[in-house]
Enzyme design. Structure first.
Site, short mmCIF file in Angstrom:
data_model
loop_
_atom_site.label_atom_id
_atom_site.label_comp_id
_atom_site.label_asym_id
_atom_site.label_seq_id
_atom_site.Cartn_x
_atom_site.Cartn_y
_atom_site.Cartn_z
N ASN A 161 0.79 -1.02 -0.08
CA ASN A 161 -0.01 -0.05 0.01
C ASN A 161 0.75 1.20 0.05
O ASN A 161 1.25 1.60 1.02
CB ASN A 161 -0.87 -0.10 1.34
CG ASN A 161 -1.93 1.05 1.14
OD1 ASN A 161 -1.82 2.10 0.36
ND2 ASN A 161 -2.57 1.20 2.28
N LYS B 177 3.42 0.78 3.10
CA LYS B 177 2.94 -0.19 4.28
C LYS B 177 3.05 -1.76 3.50
O LYS B 177 2.62 -1.71 2.22
CB LYS B 177 1.57 0.03 4.46
CG LYS B 177 1.35 0.96 5.81
CD LYS B 177 0.05 1.19 6.17
CE LYS B 177 -0.47 2.35 6.61
NZ LYS B 177 -1.73 2.88 6.44
N ARG C 188 -2.51 -2.29 -3.43
CA ARG C 188 -3.62 -1.28 -3.53
C ARG C 188 -3.54 -0.08 -4.38
O ARG C 188 -2.61 0.65 -3.99
CB ARG C 188 -3.77 -0.64 -2.15
CG ARG C 188 -5.06 -0.09 -1.63
CD ARG C 188 -4.90 0.70 -0.45
NE ARG C 188 -6.06 1.53 -0.37
CZ ARG C 188 -6.09 2.54 0.21
NH1 ARG C 188 -5.07 3.00 1.04
NH2 ARG C 188 -7.40 3.19 0.48
N HIS D 251 -13.00 2.58 -0.15
CA HIS D 251 -13.19 1.46 0.86
C HIS D 251 -13.69 0.02 0.44
O HIS D 251 -14.29 -0.54 1.10
CB HIS D 251 -13.67 2.09 2.23
CG HIS D 251 -13.19 2.92 2.81
ND1 HIS D 251 -14.00 3.88 3.59
CD2 HIS D 251 -11.91 3.31 3.52
CE1 HIS D 251 -13.07 4.59 4.20
NE2 HIS D 251 -11.95 4.43 4.06
N ARG E 65 -12.35 15.43 7.76
CA ARG E 65 -13.29 15.67 6.35
C ARG E 65 -14.63 16.00 6.83
O ARG E 65 -15.08 15.32 7.64
CB ARG E 65 -13.18 14.64 5.50
CG ARG E 65 -11.85 14.10 4.96
CD ARG E 65 -11.99 13.17 3.76
NE ARG E 65 -10.73 12.63 3.36
CZ ARG E 65 -10.41 11.06 3.39
NH1 ARG E 65 -11.58 10.58 4.02
NH2 ARG E 65 -9.38 10.67 3.06
N ASP F 95 -9.17 12.25 16.99
CA ASP F 95 -9.09 10.73 17.47
C ASP F 95 -10.26 10.54 18.18
O ASP F 95 -10.17 11.41 19.27
CB ASP F 95 -7.79 10.42 18.36
CG ASP F 95 -7.43 9.17 18.41
OD1 ASP F 95 -8.35 8.65 18.97
OD2 ASP F 95 -6.40 8.85 18.33
N GLY G 123 -11.21 1.12 12.69
CA GLY G 123 -10.76 1.53 13.99
C GLY G 123 -11.87 1.89 15.14
O GLY G 123 -11.88 1.31 16.06
N GLU H 247 -14.98 -1.09 14.97
CA GLU H 247 -14.71 -2.26 15.67
C GLU H 247 -14.16 -2.13 17.23
O GLU H 247 -14.56 -2.90 18.02
CB GLU H 247 -13.22 -2.82 15.07
CG GLU H 247 -13.47 -3.34 13.74
CD GLU H 247 -12.04 -3.60 13.06
OE1 GLU H 247 -11.06 -3.75 13.80
OE2 GLU H 247 -12.20 -3.61 11.67
N GLU I 229 -8.14 -5.51 5.15
CA GLU I 229 -7.99 -5.05 3.57
C GLU I 229 -6.68 -5.63 2.96
O GLU I 229 -6.85 -6.10 1.81
CB GLU I 229 -7.86 -3.46 3.59
CG GLU I 229 -9.29 -3.02 3.83
CD GLU I 229 -9.03 -1.32 4.02
OE1 GLU I 229 -8.54 -1.32 5.22
OE2 GLU I 229 -9.37 -0.62 3.04
P1 ADP Z 1 -7.77 4.96 8.99
O1 ADP Z 1 -7.12 3.47 8.44
O2 ADP Z 1 -8.71 5.58 8.24
O3 ADP Z 1 -6.67 5.96 9.27
P2 ADP Z 1 -8.40 3.25 11.38
O4 ADP Z 1 -9.50 2.54 10.91
O5 ADP Z 1 -7.34 3.04 11.80
O6 ADP Z 1 -8.23 4.52 10.37
O7 ADP Z 1 -9.35 4.10 12.57
C1 ADP Z 1 -8.69 5.08 13.17
C2 ADP Z 1 -9.72 5.78 14.26
O8 ADP Z 1 -10.19 4.61 15.19
C3 ADP Z 1 -9.25 6.85 15.21
O9 ADP Z 1 -10.15 7.97 14.93
C4 ADP Z 1 -9.21 6.26 16.42
O10 ADP Z 1 -9.30 7.11 17.58
C5 ADP Z 1 -10.33 5.03 16.50
N1 ADP Z 1 -10.30 3.96 17.59
C6 ADP Z 1 -9.23 3.26 17.45
N2 ADP Z 1 -9.35 2.41 18.74
C7 ADP Z 1 -10.31 2.91 19.36
C8 ADP Z 1 -11.00 2.79 20.57
N3 ADP Z 1 -10.22 1.79 21.45
N4 ADP Z 1 -11.92 3.63 21.06
C9 ADP Z 1 -12.51 4.37 20.10
N5 ADP Z 1 -11.89 4.87 19.00
C10 ADP Z 1 -10.73 4.18 18.77
#
Ligand code: ADP
Length: 398
Positions: free
Chosen positions: A7, A14, A91, A180, A241, A284, A332, A335, A385
């Site tokens: 990627n 990555k 990717r 996605h 965004r 975050d 993130g 899940e 992915e």
């Molecule tokens: P991307 O691949 O688009 O960068 P991710 O799928 O890795 O994003 O998701 C990142 C988001 O998931 C961040 O906003 C992060 O705060 C949130 N996140 C990750 N772990 C947790 C958690 N335990 N509780 C709440 N939010 C979380």
């Protein structure tokens, strides 16, 4: 067969090496700050220790060479030679209307990806640099392109067309594409497996909630609508965004603040979303959840607006499919946050949704988090992915 999944971004790369037969991860890592001072490679064999090496990487060729050196290193490597890497899966962000599925990379495919670069000027050229670098160092190894947009090419015209003069579609292919796709496809298939049903009979909504976020309507295994559009800016409120807005806002802010179009677009991409709503407190969701739990306005405003927008899309896609059997959360936030799932499902009483609090508190595995009696099933499916890219690659080269 071992598949190397790449990627590649403009300054980062990555990678994962995956055994396509057992579907086990063999090693993973990333190169950061390619072409910039302070570049480093992070490499981790499965079950082994993470190694971080600072070393100059003037370009992507060097980065790929370092990845291959790490994978074949006599002490910490995972393969004896490059001949143990059977194929590379790349990717690629934008396949436009040219690609409705993954393809083996040829010179014609590279030209077609270049032609789509207008639609993703930051991503496609960087993805192609990764392809070229791999071709230089591994000539003869088959390569496959897996597109973020391909899964959504099944959207019907009424879902992908914008309400603007049709000539812009004809001249420039201005339409909704969605992103996605690899994740939406993987998660919807997996959800059907968890439910023990034939995907060809299911109406599913997939909520990919990460820093970038999108929802898709997957009817009988095919994407029929998704929230991102020509670019990933449309749809949900995201980390930084804005998602959907009245286009007149762009002119209004440019005028009031004396900014150029480019500056306003930068604000909508980088300073908006929950970061903007929380008054630049954080993008975050862990920080925003803390703020929400403490009753502070920054996190509360951002979390509520985020959850509301997701719930609106779920309503829209339930209408688009004339019903829904299962709603899946992934990425993130989707899940890992029981709270955001609870806030979103709080809007879904009309679907008879009832969350099981004990199930909803779990993480790290495929889960049904709704009660037995819930009118619509709610699932948590961790996305993968890279594995999806490895599967697509293997299917085309084996
Ligand atoms: P991307 O691949 O688009 O960068 P991710 O799928 O890795 O994003 O998701 C990142 C988001 O998931 C961040 O906003 C992060 O705060 C949130 N996140 C990750 N772990 C947790 C958690 N335990 N509780 C709440 N939010 C979380």
């Amino acid at each position: 067969m071992n598949i190397l999944v790449i990627n590649c971004g403009s300054s980062s790369l990555k990678f994962q090496l995956i055994d396509a037969v057992s579907e086990k991860l063999i090693a993973k890592g990333l190169c950061e700050r390619i072409g910039i001072d302070g570049s480093r490679i992070v490499y981790q064999p499965a079950g082994g220790e993470k190694q971080i090496t600072e070393t100059p990487m003037p370009d992507h060729n060097k980065a790929i060479q370092l990845v291959l050196d790490a994978l074949t290193n006599a002490e910490t490597g995972v393969v004896k030679s490059l001949s143990e890497i059977g194929a590379v899966g790349h990717r690629i962000v934008h396949g436009g209307e040219k690609f409705a599925s993954s393809v083996v990379i040829t010179e014609d495919v590279i030209s077609a990806i270049e032609e789509c670069s207008d639609l993703a000027p930051l991503h496609n050229p960087a993805n192609l640099i990764g392809v070229r670098a791999c071709q230089n160092i591994m000539p003869g190894t088959p390569m496959v392109a897996v597109f973020d947009t391909a899964f959504h090419q099944t959207m019907p015209e009424e879902a992908y067309i914008y309400g603007i003069p049709y000539r812009y579609y004809e001249k420039y292919k201005v339409r909704r594409y969605g992103f996605h796709g690899t994740s939406h496809s993987y998660v919807s298939k997996r959800a059907a497996g968890v439910l023990g049903e034939d995907i060809g009979k299911l109406k599913l909504i997939v909520c990919h909630l990460g820093n970038g976020a999108s929802v898709s309507a997957v009817k009988y295994g095919k994407s029929v609508d998704t929230s991102m559009g020509l670019t990933p800016l449309e749809g949900l409120i995201m980390g930084t965004r804005s998602g959907d807005l009245d286009p007149a806002i762009i002119e209004f802010i440019a005028h009031k603040e004396g900014k150029s179009l480019e500056e306003v677009m930068q604000i909508l991409n980088k300073e908006s979303g929950v970061l903007g709503l929380s008054d630049q407190f954080s993008s975050d969701f862990r920080d925003l959840e803390d703020s929400y739990q403490q009753g502070k306005p920054e996190g509360t405003r951002a979390m509520k607006a985020f959850a509301y927008r997701v719930a609106k899309y779920i309503g829209a896609y339930t209408a688009a499919m004339n019903g829904v059997d299962g709603i899946c959360f992934t990425a993130g936030l989707g899940e890992n946050s029981p709270l955001i799932r609870e806030m979103i499902c709080g809007y879904l009483g009309y679907l008879g949704v009832a969350l099981d609090p004990e199930q909803n508190a779990k993480r790290g595995e495929d889960l049904v988090v709704s009660t037995k009696d819930s009118g619509t099933k709610i699932l948590v499916i961790p996305t993968n992915e890279e594995l999806a890219i490895a599967r697509e690659t293997y299917a085309l080269v084996k």
